[in-house]
Design an enzyme around this catalytic site. Structure first.
Site, PDB file in Angstrom:
ATOM      1  N   GLY A  78      83.436  71.735   5.142  1.00  0.00           N
ATOM      2  CA  GLY A  78      82.006  71.702   5.455  1.00  0.00           C
ATOM      3  C   GLY A  78      81.483  70.353   5.927  1.00  0.00           C
ATOM      4  N   SER A  79      82.336  69.551   6.581  1.00  0.00           N
ATOM      5  CA  SER A  79      81.813  68.272   7.071  1.00  0.00           C
ATOM      6  C   SER A  79      80.759  68.512   8.155  1.00  0.00           C
ATOM      7  CB  SER A  79      82.939  67.365   7.588  1.00  0.00           C
ATOM      8  OG  SER A  79      83.403  67.781   8.836  1.00  0.00           O
ATOM      9  N   ASN A  80      80.945  69.554   8.963  1.00  0.00           N
ATOM     10  CA  ASN A  80      79.925  69.884   9.973  1.00  0.00           C
ATOM     11  C   ASN A  80      78.644  70.381   9.312  1.00  0.00           C
ATOM     12  OD1 ASN A  80      80.788  69.672  12.970  1.00  0.00           O
ATOM     13  ND2 ASN A  80      82.617  70.398  11.896  1.00  0.00           N
ATOM     14  N   MET A 125      85.911  80.725   9.643  1.00  0.00           N
ATOM     15  CA  MET A 125      87.189  81.154  10.209  1.00  0.00           C
ATOM     16  C   MET A 125      87.354  82.672  10.175  1.00  0.00           C
ATOM     17  SD  MET A 125      87.951  78.254  11.222  1.00  0.00           S
ATOM     18  CE  MET A 125      89.624  77.985  11.734  1.00  0.00           C
ATOM     19  N   VAL A 148      83.249  87.252  14.250  1.00  0.00           N
ATOM     20  CA  VAL A 148      81.953  87.873  13.967  1.00  0.00           C
ATOM     21  C   VAL A 148      81.988  89.304  14.501  1.00  0.00           C
ATOM     22  CG1 VAL A 148      79.477  87.752  14.437  1.00  0.00           C
ATOM     23  CG2 VAL A 148      80.785  85.643  14.035  1.00  0.00           C
ATOM     24  N   ASN A 205      78.874  78.601  18.018  1.00  0.00           N
ATOM     25  CA  ASN A 205      80.082  78.129  17.327  1.00  0.00           C
ATOM     26  C   ASN A 205      80.487  76.754  17.865  1.00  0.00           C
ATOM     27  OD1 ASN A 205      82.423  78.285  15.646  1.00  0.00           O
ATOM     28  ND2 ASN A 205      83.640  78.886  17.423  1.00  0.00           N
ATOM     29  N   HIS A 228      84.054  74.320  18.229  1.00  0.00           N
ATOM     30  CA  HIS A 228      85.506  74.450  18.159  1.00  0.00           C
ATOM     31  C   HIS A 228      86.144  73.128  18.583  1.00  0.00           C
ATOM     32  CE1 HIS A 228      89.330  76.516  18.107  1.00  0.00           C
ATOM     33  NE2 HIS A 228      89.618  75.920  19.243  1.00  0.00           N
TER      34      HIS A 228
HETATM   35  C1  GAR Z   1      85.879  72.052  12.586  1.00  0.00           C
HETATM   36  O1  GAR Z   1      86.747  71.187  13.271  1.00  0.00           O
HETATM   37  C2  GAR Z   1      85.466  73.208  13.474  1.00  0.00           C
HETATM   38  O2  GAR Z   1      85.317  72.853  14.812  1.00  0.00           O
HETATM   39  C3  GAR Z   1      86.634  74.141  13.277  1.00  0.00           C
HETATM   40  O3  GAR Z   1      86.875  74.090  11.900  1.00  0.00           O
HETATM   41  C4  GAR Z   1      86.623  72.760  11.452  1.00  0.00           C
HETATM   42  C5  GAR Z   1      85.794  72.826  10.185  1.00  0.00           C
HETATM   43  O4  GAR Z   1      85.655  71.542   9.628  1.00  0.00           O
HETATM   44  N1  GAR Z   1      86.349  75.467  13.750  1.00  0.00           N
HETATM   45  C6  GAR Z   1      87.255  76.223  14.342  1.00  0.00           C
HETATM   46  O5  GAR Z   1      88.421  75.914  14.469  1.00  0.00           O
HETATM   47  C7  GAR Z   1      86.718  77.547  14.863  1.00  0.00           C
HETATM   48  N2  GAR Z   1      87.713  78.254  15.552  1.00  0.00           N
HETATM   49  P1  GAR Z   1      84.539  71.249   8.538  1.00  0.00           P
HETATM   50  O6  GAR Z   1      84.706  72.335   7.456  1.00  0.00           O
HETATM   51  O7  GAR Z   1      84.850  69.890   8.025  1.00  0.00           O
HETATM   52  O8  GAR Z   1      83.202  71.343   9.215  1.00  0.00           O
END
Ligand code: GAR
Length: 189
Positions: A15-17, A93, A96, A110, A112
């Site tokens: 969940g850093s994003n 992940m 949808v 989203n 990516h």
């Molecule tokens: C992120 O890098 C995001 O772009 C990716 O998962 C990571 C989650 O990191 N998403 C995908 O790969 C979607 N196909 P986070 O939990 O630290 O935000």
């Protein structure tokens, strides 16, 4: 400035994003309010982050439901209750399904960690490095029924740091945190 958009953030991992979006809302750098955090993994660290930020959580395990529709109906009820207007996927992940796509047409976004359409799916950074590319990046796009498909809204390139997955991933995450905020602000204005 227009009114703040009500957003629900979907996440499955660290969940850093999510954290970066929450901080941007808090500081007024993102014209939005996170009204709900949705996760399919109640044990994920993102749940801890949402709790600390006092953001309501909907933790729904897909395996507790017989169908994807039933799973998404539970999420949809929580979204309606929270009055969320946009669904922001941040490391969610799962694909949808039609229930959410129909309820939020052109309102699901989203992020990516690659320059799509290269390297969709899981472990995009590992895939890119495995192919020996020198430049990869980040994409923000509208969500459709595919895996990391849908119209592209924003992209930013990131140089691969030769042979160093960790440092490359760090650089990509830093770009994600900035690009997501910028791309969403453009949509919300
Ligand atoms: C992120 O890098 C995001 O772009 C990716 O998962 C990571 C989650 O990191 N998403 C995908 O790969 C979607 N196909 P986070 O939990 O630290 O935000």
């Amino acid at each position: 400035m227009t009114r703040k958009m009500k957003i629900a953030v979907f996440a499955s991992g660290s969940g850093s994003n999510f954290g970066a979006l929450a901080e941007a809302c808090e500081k007024g750098e993102l014209n939005a309010e996170i009204v709900l955090m949705v996760t399919n993994k109640p044990e994920a660290f993102v749940v801890e982050r949402a709790r600390k930020a006092n953001i309501p959580i909907a933790a729904v395990r897909p395996k507790d439901y017989e169908t994807k529709e039933a799973y998404e109906e539970v999420i949809l009820a929580a979204l309606r209750e929270s009055e969320a207007e946009w669904l922001i996927l941040a490391g969610y992940m799962r694909l949808v399904g039609q229930t959410l796509l129909k309820a939020y047409p052109s309102k699901i976004i989203n992020i990516h960690p690659s320059l799509l359409p290269s390297f969709p799916g899981k472990d995009a950074i590992g895939q890119a490095m495995g192919h020996g590319v020198k430049v990869t990046g980040v994409t923000v796009h509208l969500v459709d029924e595919g895996m990391d498909t849908g119209p592209i809204l924003a992209q930013r390139a990131v140089d691969v740091i030769d042979g160093d997955v960790e440092k490359t991933a760090e650089a990509i995450h830093a770009v994600e945190h900035e690009l997501y905020k910028d791309a969403l602000n453009k949509l919300f204005c």
